[in-house]
Design an enzyme around this catalytic site. Structure first.
Site, short mmCIF file in Angstrom:
data_model
loop_
_atom_site.label_atom_id
_atom_site.label_comp_id
_atom_site.label_asym_id
_atom_site.label_seq_id
_atom_site.Cartn_x
_atom_site.Cartn_y
_atom_site.Cartn_z
N ASP A 204 0.86 -1.18 0.00
CA ASP A 204 0.00 0.00 0.00
C ASP A 204 0.89 1.23 0.00
O ASP A 204 2.12 1.11 -0.04
CB ASP A 204 -0.92 0.00 1.23
CG ASP A 204 -0.16 0.15 2.55
OD1 ASP A 204 1.10 0.26 2.52
OD2 ASP A 204 -0.80 0.17 3.60
N ASP A 206 1.44 4.71 2.28
CA ASP A 206 1.07 5.31 3.56
C ASP A 206 1.48 6.78 3.60
O ASP A 206 2.61 7.12 3.27
CB ASP A 206 1.79 4.58 4.70
CG ASP A 206 1.57 3.07 4.66
OD1 ASP A 206 0.45 2.63 4.97
OD2 ASP A 206 2.52 2.33 4.30
N ASP A 338 -3.29 4.57 2.58
CA ASP A 338 -3.66 4.91 3.96
C ASP A 338 -3.28 6.34 4.26
O ASP A 338 -2.13 6.73 4.02
CB ASP A 338 -2.89 4.01 4.96
CG ASP A 338 -3.64 2.74 5.29
OD1 ASP A 338 -4.70 2.49 4.69
OD2 ASP A 338 -3.15 1.99 6.16
P1 DGT Z 1 4.18 -2.62 2.95
O1 DGT Z 1 3.10 -1.62 2.85
O2 DGT Z 1 3.68 -4.02 2.99
O3 DGT Z 1 5.23 -2.43 1.93
O4 DGT Z 1 4.95 -2.42 4.35
P2 DGT Z 1 4.84 -1.26 5.38
O5 DGT Z 1 6.05 -1.34 6.23
O6 DGT Z 1 4.53 0.03 4.72
O7 DGT Z 1 3.66 -1.72 6.32
P3 DGT Z 1 2.19 -1.14 6.49
O8 DGT Z 1 1.77 -0.36 5.32
O9 DGT Z 1 1.31 -2.28 6.88
O10 DGT Z 1 2.29 -0.21 7.75
C1 DGT Z 1 3.19 0.88 7.81
C2 DGT Z 1 3.56 1.17 9.21
O11 DGT Z 1 2.47 1.75 9.88
C3 DGT Z 1 3.90 -0.09 9.98
O12 DGT Z 1 5.26 -0.17 10.17
C4 DGT Z 1 3.28 0.06 11.30
C5 DGT Z 1 2.32 1.18 11.16
N1 DGT Z 1 0.94 0.76 11.35
C6 DGT Z 1 0.19 -0.02 10.57
N2 DGT Z 1 -1.04 -0.14 11.06
C7 DGT Z 1 -1.05 0.58 12.20
C8 DGT Z 1 -2.03 0.88 13.19
O13 DGT Z 1 -3.18 0.44 13.14
N3 DGT Z 1 -1.65 1.70 14.21
C9 DGT Z 1 -0.40 2.23 14.29
N4 DGT Z 1 -0.08 3.03 15.29
N5 DGT Z 1 0.53 1.97 13.39
C10 DGT Z 1 0.21 1.16 12.38
MG MG Z 2 2.77 0.33 3.61
#
Ligand code: DGT
Ligand code: MG
Length: 414
Positions: A204, A206, A338
């Site tokens: 996604d 962010d 997001d």
């Molecule tokens: P991706 O999108 O799969 O390439 O990997 P990321 O690292 O972008 O992971 P993602 O998009 O699920 O989440 C980004 C960051 O946001 C993750 O390191 C932790 C944080 N995060 C996700 N969901 C929540 C939430 O519900 N509450 C809080 N405080 N942080 C969250």
């Molecule tokens: Mg992400």
């Protein structure tokens, strides 16, 4: 002299937030295997097991070279009996029977397919599997009533399961920045998540939005969402108050102004335009609000920017010239986006909290709690010994409060 004398023994600190973990991984076979077991445990509601495998995988990711024998692992933290057995099997036989059988199990495959639907978590997937639903077709035939998120998830299943490229993230960043600046000129947009850590792809995109004046972010989310919606960019959106507060690892409410912390889960409509000739060079996006500088002639609702080898166009309308499109080719794709709005007073905590990786975040909180008697969230840092909140206006200050060396985003890929 013995062979042992030539063995390179690795040594890493035990918390992931004490380590520098870049995207360069010398042990992908081992980390893929451990991550698969972690994922399977997570999908099976076995959080403890899942975290144990994730920690083990993170230790292997942090090693400066490829592991060739288990003797090199002596003294490494977070490698439990189970993880060590998996590593040993792979090093000695080239594969782990447990990993291979998990990968091929009907249950794992069904959990992957069903949780691949946006809006479907492990619990729902589990319930469906117990009813014999293993595929999307079986789900559709089952007559289950899906909620709005799940309907959108099913409708855009293929798109949402295709990785998002950095160029696509940048194209969306430009649209989001324009929308934000148009409803609140001083507001700032920051790309967070995996892309801020330098990942080339993500599941996604962010964004964290804030305003330099405290309270200036009030009402911002609904205005931004309305704007994007009226421009036709949103295939789906649901705005909620931050659910993190109610989640089990959230600390006690740090401040009253955190009620304004809002989150929007959305599905963006990203137009792809490989054939179109004229566009302006990509606007660098990322850590600051972009100037609202579309190229002359760009309508507000579209922006054309270079994205690596591709040219991408994000468009609010369905149409646009389509003569060059091959028949049957859809000129857009769906992308998960997001949005989070944070007041400036909490921005550093929100930025740190939304940059990830998830394990890095978890380890920061564990470090804070276990080693420093502090509670860290994406809103605040509370010192339980001094019974007070510790202020910070940058990530650097938060690391300093925690007694940790600053780790830049690109080295938080634990
Ligand atoms: P991706 O999108 O799969 O390439 O990997 P990321 O690292 O972008 O992971 P993602 O998009 O699920 O989440 C980004 C960051 O946001 C993750 O390191 C932790 C944080 N995060 C996700 N969901 C929540 C939430 O519900 N509450 C809080 N405080 N942080 C969250
Ligand atoms: Mg992400």
């Amino acid at each position: 002299r013995t062979d042992d004398a030539e063995v390179v023994v690795f040594c890493v600190p035990s918390y992931a937030c004490q380590r520098r973990t870049t995207l360069e991984n010398h042990n992908t076979i081992l980390t893929d295997a451990l991550s698969l077991l972690a994922e399977n445990a997570e999908l099976s509601d076995q959080e403890g097991r899942s975290v144990a495998f994730r920690r083990a995988a993170a230790v292997m990711k942090a090693l400066p070279g490829a592991v060739t024998g288990v003797t090199q692992l002596r003294g490494l933290p977070c490698l439990g009996e189970h993880s060590l057995r998996v590593i040993k099997d792979i090093l000695e036989t080239g594969a782990s029977a447990e990993v291979e059988s998990t990968k091929q199990s009907e249950r794992y495959k069904a959990l992957k397919v069903l949780t691949g639907i946006f809006g479907v978590g492990p619990k729902t997937a589990e319930r469906w599997i117990r009813e014999g639903i293993h595929t999307l077709q079986q789900l559709q035939d089952s007559g289950h009533t899906l909620n709005r998120a799940q309907q959108a998830g099913l409708q855009h299943y293929d798109d949402l399961n295709q990785p998002v490229a950095k160029a696509e993230a940048d194209a969306i960043a430009e649209v989001v920045e324009r929308a934000v600046v148009s409803v609140s000129p001083g507001a700032q947009v920051t790309l967070t998540g995996g892309f801020r850590r330098g990942k080339p792809t993500g599941h996604d995109v962010d964004f964290l939005i804030t305003h330099p004046e405290e309270g200036g972010e009030d009402g911002l989310m609904s205005k931004v969402v309305s704007r994007l919606e009226s421009q036709g960019f949103l295939l789906y959106q649901k705005t909620t108050r931050n659910s993190y507060l109610e989640s089990k690892d959230g600390p006690a409410r740090p401040a009253s102004n955190m009620d304004r912390f809002e989150r929007c889960f959305s599905i963006f409509k990203l137009h792809e335009d490989e054939g179109r000739g004229t566009g302006h060079p990509g606007t660098p996006t990322g850590n600051t609000a972009a100037a609202n500088s579309g190229s002359p002639g760009d309508s507000d609702s579209r922006s054309q920017i270079h994205g690596g080898e591709q040219r991408l166009l994000v468009s609010g309308e369905d149409g646009g010239p389509e003569e060059t499109k091959p028949a049957g080719h859809r000129p857009w794709r769906a992308v998960r986006v997001d949005l989070v709005v944070s007041p400036i007073s909490q921005f550093a905590f929100a930025l740190l909290g939304w940059t990830g990786s998830k394990l890095f975040e978890r380890e920061l909180r564990r470090w804070a709690g276990h080693e420093k008697t502090m509670s860290l969230s994406s809103h605040a840092l509370y010192d339980n010994k001094q019974s007070r909140y510790l202020r910070a206006t940058s990530e650097q200050e938060i690391f300093a409060h925690l007694g940790l060396e600053f780790i830049p985003p690109s080295e938080r890929n634990a």
